[in-house]
Design a protein around this motif. Structure first.
Motif, PDB file in Angstrom:
ATOM      1  N   THR A  44      -3.419  41.365 -24.663  1.00  0.00           N
ATOM      2  CA  THR A  44      -2.814  40.823 -23.616  1.00  0.00           C
ATOM      3  C   THR A  44      -2.996  41.264 -22.273  1.00  0.00           C
ATOM      4  OG1 THR A  44      -0.956  40.574 -24.955  1.00  0.00           O
ATOM      5  CG2 THR A  44      -0.452  40.144 -22.674  1.00  0.00           C
ATOM      6  N   GLY A  77       2.965  40.549 -17.814  1.00  0.00           N
ATOM      7  CA  GLY A  77       1.691  40.077 -18.491  1.00  0.00           C
ATOM      8  C   GLY A  77       1.321  38.815 -17.920  1.00  0.00           C
ATOM      9  N   LEU A  88       4.232  37.502 -25.236  1.00  0.00           N
ATOM     10  CA  LEU A  88       4.381  38.641 -24.560  1.00  0.00           C
ATOM     11  C   LEU A  88       4.878  39.654 -25.119  1.00  0.00           C
ATOM     12  CD1 LEU A  88       4.529  37.546 -20.970  1.00  0.00           C
ATOM     13  CD2 LEU A  88       2.467  38.589 -22.032  1.00  0.00           C
TER      14      LEU A  88
END
Length: 159
Positions: A44, A77, A88
């Protein structure tokens, strides 16, 4: 910036953030910031935001301006679609990035400072002026007390 794990730090004048200035009593001072881009173990993309700023706000108890030190540390994120928010990891707030993948650092810093402002700022060192303080209700003679709309309920409770 994410792939290269870039970091940026510096100082930004409070006056350069117009939305924040609308919520403040004065635009004096500057915000010290650090932005760190990267990817976590799940892949991420994120930006770690750290900001410290002395903000002039108006105390809602005394209506006097005071300096409130604000410190923000958050991980954002980077997502392109709102539905990506569910993926996330915990503790990571979503930040929607435009289609061109461009991000304005000043906007990110300003948003985080706006979110850190309390709804009702109160100076912990402030006290009400003497002419504003009210005596406790017991010290006010009964004939001078305002009518209490719940007095009828008190009488019903006694029965």
């Amino acid at each position: 910036m994410v792939s290269a794990r870039r970091s940026f730090q510096g100082s930004l004048p409070i006056a350069a953030m117009p939305r924040l200035c609308e919520a403040l009593a004065d635009d004096a001072g500057s915000a010290d910031y650090q932005l760190d881009f990267g990817r976590d173990e799940f892949g991420t993309a994120y930006v770690d935001v750290r900001v410290q700023a002395p903000l002039w706000v108006v105390c809602q108890r005394t209506l006097e301006p005071f300096i409130m030190p604000v410190k923000v540390e958050s991980r954002l994120g980077l997502i392109r679609l709102e539905r990506d928010e569910a993926a996330l990891p915990a503790g990571c707030e979503p930040l929607l990035v435009a289609e061109d993948d461009k991000l304005n650092p000043v906007d990110v810093i300003e948003d985080e400072l706006l979110l850190a402002l309390p709804l009702v700022p109160v100076n912990p060192d402030g006290a009400l002026p003497e002419d504003v303080k009210r005596p406790p209700a017991e010290e006010i003679p009964a004939e001078e007390r305002p009518d209490n709309p719940f007095a009828v309920l008190r009488e019903l409770k006694k029965k």
